[in-house]
Write an enzyme that holds these catalytic residues in place. Structure first.
Site, PDB file in Angstrom:
ATOM      1  N   PHE A 126       0.865  -1.180   0.000  1.00  0.00           N
ATOM      2  CA  PHE A 126       0.000   0.000   0.000  1.00  0.00           C
ATOM      3  C   PHE A 126       0.908   1.239   0.000  1.00  0.00           C
ATOM      4  CE2 PHE A 126      -2.742   3.160   2.136  1.00  0.00           C
ATOM      5  CZ  PHE A 126      -3.863   3.061   1.334  1.00  0.00           C
ATOM      6  N   ASP A 195       2.291  -5.881   8.312  1.00  0.00           N
ATOM      7  CA  ASP A 195       1.087  -5.047   8.241  1.00  0.00           C
ATOM      8  C   ASP A 195      -0.103  -5.996   8.103  1.00  0.00           C
ATOM      9  OD1 ASP A 195      -1.112  -3.523   7.350  1.00  0.00           O
ATOM     10  OD2 ASP A 195       0.192  -2.026   6.423  1.00  0.00           O
TER      11      ASP A 195
END
Length: 394
Positions: A126, A195
């Site tokens: 991301f 993450d």
């Protein structure tokens, strides 16, 4: 009634999580965007009203102690812990995912020690994680190298300090090998930072089991904490005394009310705190987490895979061949809880789907993304979504 519709009815009839749907505020829209923002748990509005009217409005500053405001970051962290396979005392809630990525990544480089000056980052990450990784590299004097997750074992070396990886790819829904990659990073003497934004609450993570040192995640997706709800930071118990956060604050001080000019880190995961916690959103999250009472993550994972399998079956049955292409891996061991379909006019298609009561999202340039939250998405929802997709494409 079509064969997929009949199958949907049968699958819904034996779904052990079907009753959880009543614990959310939902309408007749098929909501397949819980991987961006989870639906509202029904208990949250009343709880937030109590926090505002009674705890803040009447008790005021007394609520830091009497209403448990001060201990909320670690208390709520312990509520999240079972959902990511962690024992109590290792997760602290607060700040945004981005801030926690910075804490974890710089902390990881510092833990790695002298002579290690390379930082690896998931090349498909991301964007914000990439921005933070670049900044962390500048702060620590490291060289930043983007690497595809599958290529990480071969890219590790004696200069690698830390590796930032996503458990599930946000665009494709690909599930990466957390156990294998963590073991490879540790064997190389580096520190893995995971993450969990697109996996926590959708599938087992096993942080303790697999020896993960540091992890971060948001709470507004599958954990349904609300827009902008606080993120969390996991620090494995065995490395807590070595975790040196780049953002020390009075809330992470061993004596927060001592007002000393010198900093002494608090024991345990508390050293991951920074400043005054955002109580309104934090206690909304605490209320939202009650929907997980009595729910096993393994059951959620089983339903997630069944939902995504069924969606692909329905798409194959309803959508003309060649109109969409699935970019999410088909093997269960490589799939998160979303399906991404490549479609030439994806942006316009998603707008028309939303107008017809099927909510997913669009990722440029050509991806339709559908997230499946097992606590409130049923098989009839899945069949309807595929059917409306076919009608929209026609």
């Amino acid at each position: 009634m079509s064969e997929p519709a009949e199958r949907a009815q049968k699958l819904d009839a034996v779904d052990e999580l079907a009753g959880k749907r009543t614990e959310f505020v939902l309408d007749d829209v098929v909501y397949l965007d819980g991987n961006s923002l989870g639906a509202l748990p029904a208990v949250v509005p009343g709880r937030v009203e109590d926090v505002v009217r009674r705890q803040w409005g009447e008790l005021r500053i007394r609520s830091w102690e009497e209403s448990g405001w001060w201990t909320a970051p670690e208390r709520i962290g312990d509520r999240i812990a079972p959902l990511v396979g962690a024992a109590p005392g290792q997760i602290v809630v607060g700040d945004s995912t981005s801030v926690n990525v910075l804490k974890a990544l710089v902390g990881a480089v510092r833990m790695a020690g002298e002579g290690r000056d390379e930082l690896l980052v998931d090349a498909t990450t991301f964007p914000t994680d990439g921005y933070i990784a670049e900044s962390a590299a500048r702060m620590t004097g490291c060289t930043l190298r983007p690497v595809a997750p599958a290529d990480v074992p071969g890219a590790l070396g004696d200069r690698t300090a830390a590796v930032l990886l996503n458990h599930v790819d946000y665009r494709t829904g690909r599930l990466h090998d957390l156990p294998g990659l963590t073991a490879a990073v540790r064997a190389a003497g580096a520190v893995a930072v995971w993450d969990l934004c697109h996996s926590a609450g959708a599938l087992p993570v096993g942080l303790d089991e697999h020896g993960v040192d540091l992890a971060v995640g948001c709470t507004y997706k599958y954990l349904n904490g609300g827009p902008g709800s606080p993120a969390y930071l996991y620090v494995r118990r065995e490395v807590q005394d070595r975790f040196d956060s780049p953002l020390p604050g009075w809330n992470s001080h061993a004596e927060p009310f001592g007002m000393r000019s010198d900093f002494e880190a608090a024991p345990g995961a508390l050293r991951g705190r920074v400043g005054t916690p955002d109580i309104l959103s934090m206690l909304a999250l605490e209320a939202a987490l009650e929907v997980w009472d009595g729910v096993a993550v393994e059951a959620v994972r089983a339903k997630s895979l069944a939902l995504t399998d069924f969606f692909l079956e329905c798409v194959a049955a309803y959508v003309p061949e060649g109109r969409v292409v699935c970019v999410t891996p088909l093997p269960h061991g490589e799939r998160g809880s979303q399906i991404a379909l490549r479609c030439d006019d994806a942006g316009d298609v998603m707008k028309r789907l939303i107008e017809r009561g099927v909510v997913g999202d669009f990722r440029a340039p050509d991806v339709l993304r559908f997230g499946f939250t097992p606590l409130y998405v049923g098989f009839a929802d899945v069949e309807r979504a595929a059917r409306v997709l076919a009608q929209t494409l026609a």
